[in-house]
Design a protein around this motif. Structure first.
Motif, mmCIF file in Angstrom:
data_model
loop_
_atom_site.group_PDB
_atom_site.id
_atom_site.type_symbol
_atom_site.label_atom_id
_atom_site.label_comp_id
_atom_site.label_asym_id
_atom_site.label_seq_id
_atom_site.Cartn_x
_atom_site.Cartn_y
_atom_site.Cartn_z
ATOM 1 N N SER A 89 -4.378 5.295 -4.321
ATOM 2 C CA SER A 89 -3.575 4.617 -3.306
ATOM 3 C C SER A 89 -3.699 5.307 -1.949
ATOM 4 O O SER A 89 -3.631 4.656 -0.906
ATOM 5 C CB SER A 89 -2.109 4.561 -3.746
ATOM 6 N N GLN A 90 -3.897 6.628 -1.953
ATOM 7 C CA GLN A 90 -4.093 7.342 -0.689
ATOM 8 C C GLN A 90 -5.416 6.943 -0.046
ATOM 9 O O GLN A 90 -5.514 6.771 1.171
ATOM 10 C CB GLN A 90 -4.072 8.857 -0.920
ATOM 11 N N ASN A 91 -6.443 6.769 -0.870
ATOM 12 C CA ASN A 91 -7.731 6.316 -0.342
ATOM 13 C C ASN A 91 -7.605 4.946 0.310
ATOM 14 O O ASN A 91 -8.226 4.671 1.342
ATOM 15 C CB ASN A 91 -8.771 6.264 -1.462
ATOM 16 N N PHE A 92 -6.788 4.079 -0.299
ATOM 17 C CA PHE A 92 -6.591 2.741 0.272
ATOM 18 C C PHE A 92 -5.855 2.827 1.600
ATOM 19 O O PHE A 92 -6.202 2.125 2.557
ATOM 20 C CB PHE A 92 -5.831 1.853 -0.707
ATOM 21 N N LEU A 93 -4.845 3.694 1.682
ATOM 22 C CA LEU A 93 -4.140 3.882 2.950
ATOM 23 C C LEU A 93 -5.088 4.406 4.024
ATOM 24 O O LEU A 93 -4.999 4.009 5.191
ATOM 25 C CB LEU A 93 -2.968 4.863 2.765
ATOM 26 N N ASP A 94 -6.001 5.286 3.629
ATOM 27 C CA ASP A 94 -6.991 5.805 4.578
ATOM 28 C C ASP A 94 -7.876 4.674 5.106
ATOM 29 O O ASP A 94 -8.238 4.653 6.286
ATOM 30 C CB ASP A 94 -7.859 6.873 3.917
ATOM 31 N N GLN A 95 -8.226 3.733 4.220
ATOM 32 C CA GLN A 95 -9.039 2.593 4.642
ATOM 33 C C GLN A 95 -8.263 1.699 5.611
ATOM 34 O O GLN A 95 -8.830 1.190 6.588
ATOM 35 C CB GLN A 95 -9.482 1.772 3.423
ATOM 36 N N LEU A 96 -6.977 1.529 5.371
ATOM 37 C CA LEU A 96 -6.158 0.739 6.298
ATOM 38 C C LEU A 96 -6.122 1.399 7.671
ATOM 39 O O LEU A 96 -6.200 0.724 8.697
ATOM 40 C CB LEU A 96 -4.730 0.592 5.748
ATOM 41 N N ASP A 97 -5.995 2.732 7.676
ATOM 42 C CA ASP A 97 -6.004 3.456 8.950
ATOM 43 C C ASP A 97 -7.341 3.309 9.660
ATOM 44 O O ASP A 97 -7.411 3.138 10.876
ATOM 45 C CB ASP A 97 -5.705 4.954 8.714
ATOM 46 N N ALA A 125 0.830 -1.206 0.000
ATOM 47 C CA ALA A 125 0.000 0.000 0.000
ATOM 48 C C ALA A 125 0.867 1.259 0.000
ATOM 49 O O ALA A 125 0.625 2.196 -0.767
ATOM 50 C CB ALA A 125 -0.929 -0.012 1.212
ATOM 51 N N TYR A 126 1.883 1.283 0.851
ATOM 52 C CA TYR A 126 2.764 2.450 0.909
ATOM 53 C C TYR A 126 3.606 2.579 -0.366
ATOM 54 O O TYR A 126 3.814 3.688 -0.878
ATOM 55 C CB TYR A 126 3.669 2.378 2.134
ATOM 56 N N ALA A 127 4.100 1.459 -0.876
ATOM 57 C CA ALA A 127 4.896 1.491 -2.105
ATOM 58 C C ALA A 127 4.047 1.956 -3.293
ATOM 59 O O ALA A 127 4.515 2.704 -4.152
ATOM 60 C CB ALA A 127 5.500 0.118 -2.384
ATOM 61 N N SER A 128 2.802 1.511 -3.350
ATOM 62 C CA SER A 128 1.898 1.932 -4.421
ATOM 63 C C SER A 128 1.642 3.434 -4.360
ATOM 64 O O SER A 128 1.602 4.122 -5.386
ATOM 65 C CB SER A 128 0.571 1.180 -4.331
#
Length: 251
Positions: free
Chosen positions: A239-247, A90-93
């Motif tokens: 990818s930022q939206n996905f990181l937000d979902q992980l958070d 996720a972070y690399a993407s």
């Protein structure tokens, strides 16, 4: 014309039946798109070359600055562990998509290539991903011409004790309390977070060691850097939206 470049795959998109277009951040030729024919076929010899985060030597034909066509390639670093780990992937993407959106086609890419390469290596080496990304975002802001002013107040220029400073993503740096009326929504910032931001501004990702940052400070830095990125670059990234979902789900 035949080109030989070292590059990192920052985007991969299916094209037609069995073909893939990859976008490379290269060390010496900027950002280039390359068509890889038959890459999705079962026995394709190029299947491994089209994977995100792959660093390799790419040889392709290209005329008049258009889309290239891959002739051959060789993997230097596959970064396979990044694709196997959800958090690292996720972070690399995010790092790749951010660079893809900021870097223009054929723009000189040597600095960008080195920073992205260092970012991916640090993620694979199990360094704290949020800290790595914060340093990477700072490099993006600085190189794009939006690096925050973190010493003197952006309005009056005076250097005040850290306890008397705020952060203004809109104005692009620290703000003393006497000038707060210029940006009433300016953010509170702890002295520890401000010191780390200054460190990030000076630090090269290639020299990033294991920075020990407590969780509350990591959360503060994440909010600060997100505010600066949104205000100064205004990019909407999947990818930022996905990181937000992980958070959101504390993954």
């Amino acid at each position: 014309m035949l080109h030989r470049v070292e590059g990192i795959v920052i985007r991969s998109m299916d094209y037609g039946e069995g073909n893939v277009i990859i976008t490379l951040c290269t060390e010496n030729a900027g950002k280039v798109g390359v068509l890889v024919r038959g890459a999705k076929k079962v026995k394709s010899r190029h299947a491994a070359l089209i994977q995100l985060f792959t660093v390799g030597q790419f040889v392709f034909f290209r005329t008049n600055g258009g889309l290239g066509t891959l002739n051959s390639g060789e993997i230097i670093h596959s970064h396979h562990p990044l694709r196997e780990d959800l958090i690292k992937a996720a972070y690399a993407s995010y790092a790749c998509e951010l660079l893809d959106r900021v870097l223009h086609d054929d723009e000189t890419g040597s600095f960008w290539f080195r920073q992205l390469s260092a970012c991916l290596n640090a993620l694979q080496d199990n360094k704290e991903p949020s800290v790595i990304i914060n340093v990477y975002e700072m490099k993006i802001l600085q190189t794009a011409g939006y690096g925050p002013q973190l010493d003197g107040c952006v309005i009056c220029g005076e250097e005040k004790p850290d306890e008397q400073l705020l952060l203004s993503p809109r104005l692009g740096g620290v703000l003393c309390r006497s000038c707060k009326h210029n940006d009433p929504p300016a953010m509170e910032v702890s002295p520890r977070a401000l010191k780390l931001l200054r460190l990030f501004a000076r630090l090269d990702l290639n020299r990033l060691g294991n920075v020990d940052v407590k969780e509350s400070t990591r959360e503060e830095l994440k909010l600060i850097m997100r505010a600066f990125m949104d205000m100064q670059l205004g990019l909407k990234l999947k990818s930022q939206n996905f990181l937000d979902q992980l958070d959101k789900y504390n993954i």
